[in-house]
Design an enzyme around this catalytic site. Sequence first.
Site, short mmCIF file in Angstrom:
data_model
loop_
_atom_site.label_atom_id
_atom_site.label_comp_id
_atom_site.label_asym_id
_atom_site.label_seq_id
_atom_site.Cartn_x
_atom_site.Cartn_y
_atom_site.Cartn_z
N ARG A 235 35.44 35.03 48.08
CA ARG A 235 36.83 34.73 47.75
C ARG A 235 37.42 33.83 48.83
O ARG A 235 37.21 34.04 50.02
CB ARG A 235 37.66 36.02 47.65
CG ARG A 235 37.40 36.82 46.38
CD ARG A 235 37.88 36.08 45.14
NE ARG A 235 37.72 36.84 43.91
CZ ARG A 235 36.66 36.78 43.13
NH1 ARG A 235 35.64 35.99 43.46
NH2 ARG A 235 36.60 37.47 42.01
N ASP A 259 32.08 27.78 48.44
CA ASP A 259 32.08 27.75 46.98
C ASP A 259 33.41 28.25 46.44
O ASP A 259 33.64 28.26 45.23
CB ASP A 259 30.95 28.61 46.43
CG ASP A 259 30.80 28.47 44.92
OD1 ASP A 259 30.72 27.32 44.44
OD2 ASP A 259 30.79 29.50 44.22
N GLU A 264 42.40 27.04 45.50
CA GLU A 264 41.50 26.32 44.60
C GLU A 264 42.02 26.13 43.18
O GLU A 264 41.54 25.27 42.44
CB GLU A 264 40.14 27.03 44.53
CG GLU A 264 40.18 28.38 43.82
CD GLU A 264 38.83 29.09 43.85
OE1 GLU A 264 38.39 29.53 42.78
OE2 GLU A 264 38.24 29.20 44.93
N HIS A 296 33.35 26.81 42.88
CA HIS A 296 33.23 28.20 42.43
C HIS A 296 32.16 28.34 41.34
O HIS A 296 32.40 28.91 40.27
CB HIS A 296 34.57 28.72 41.92
CG HIS A 296 34.79 30.17 42.21
ND1 HIS A 296 35.98 30.68 42.66
CD2 HIS A 296 33.95 31.24 42.12
CE1 HIS A 296 35.88 32.00 42.83
NE2 HIS A 296 34.65 32.36 42.51
#
Length: 333
Positions: A235, A259, A264, A296
């Site tokens: 996260r 990632d 985001e 992600h």
Amino acid sequence: MKLIAFGVREDERPYFKEWVSQKENLELKLVPELISDETIDQIKGFDGIVSLQTTPYKREYFEKMKAAGIKVLSIRNIGIDNIDLEAAKDNQIPITNVPAYSPSAIAEFTITQLMQLIRHTKQFNEKMQRQDFRWEPNISTQINQMTIGVMGTGRIGRAVIKLLQGLGATVIAYDPYENAELKAEKIYVNSVDELYAKSDAITLHMPATKDDYHLFNSETFKKMKDGVLIINTARGTLIDSKALITALDSGKVGGAALDTYEHELPIFNHNLAGKKINDEVFNNLYKRDNVLITPHIAFYTTEAVKNMVNVALDCAYTYLTTGKQNNPVVKID
């Protein structure tokens, strides 16, 4: 029985259609949009919702679910940090999730990104584009010469540990809830500070909670080895991005694979080609040759997507037909 699914991507549709083809007397509506102020009223006339989104599930949505007679919300992912859980309880809406759609997918991606950091693939790719075929100064280390710290030893963390051990790395781990098998292997360190001090690379596999917000910050970076590598497939809020930039500037952090990013939502899973991204922190990280940013996608494999769809649909169907709540997030007695 009538189900409505929100946030349905094209790659998910075959799995939805395959699942519903095996059921009788069941209507399933697929909606590409997320649950929002503009779409929430589409739930009228349905028994259950199957959804996937990182945008908020607000209190007013649960109020509308109650008014519409929705009996269950089944999410196609594991994360619940964007859900107003108290609102769900107040409105008697049970919630289920998919706790393990594919630990292997995320574990494999974690190793991929770690290896790219170690072998300087971003730097070499940029050099190759300039027809600069020199090796120096981008010499690599070997993963079997590294001590790698794993933060969080749930299903994903354990899958990462298994792969790292197969590659010959020295693995240490920290989790306030220790796994008995890993404890017997003496993988756990006594404190998170000990993990910081000993790790050449640290990979995050833990949920986002209020206690973990900006777990990696200016103070915790100081406790780490110089040149430590950071991998985050968990996260974005676990890392203070501004503090990470400072640590990258000083060399305290030698590289990062992200990632997920704390801001985001307006960026990831959107086509922003040719558009200006109005996020100076993101732009700073994105342009660095020792930072890998991906949108992600650690989970994003055919096996994981299939499992996310099938398990979420199974949870909704089971609750509506038997009253049994599998994988409960909010349990209503």
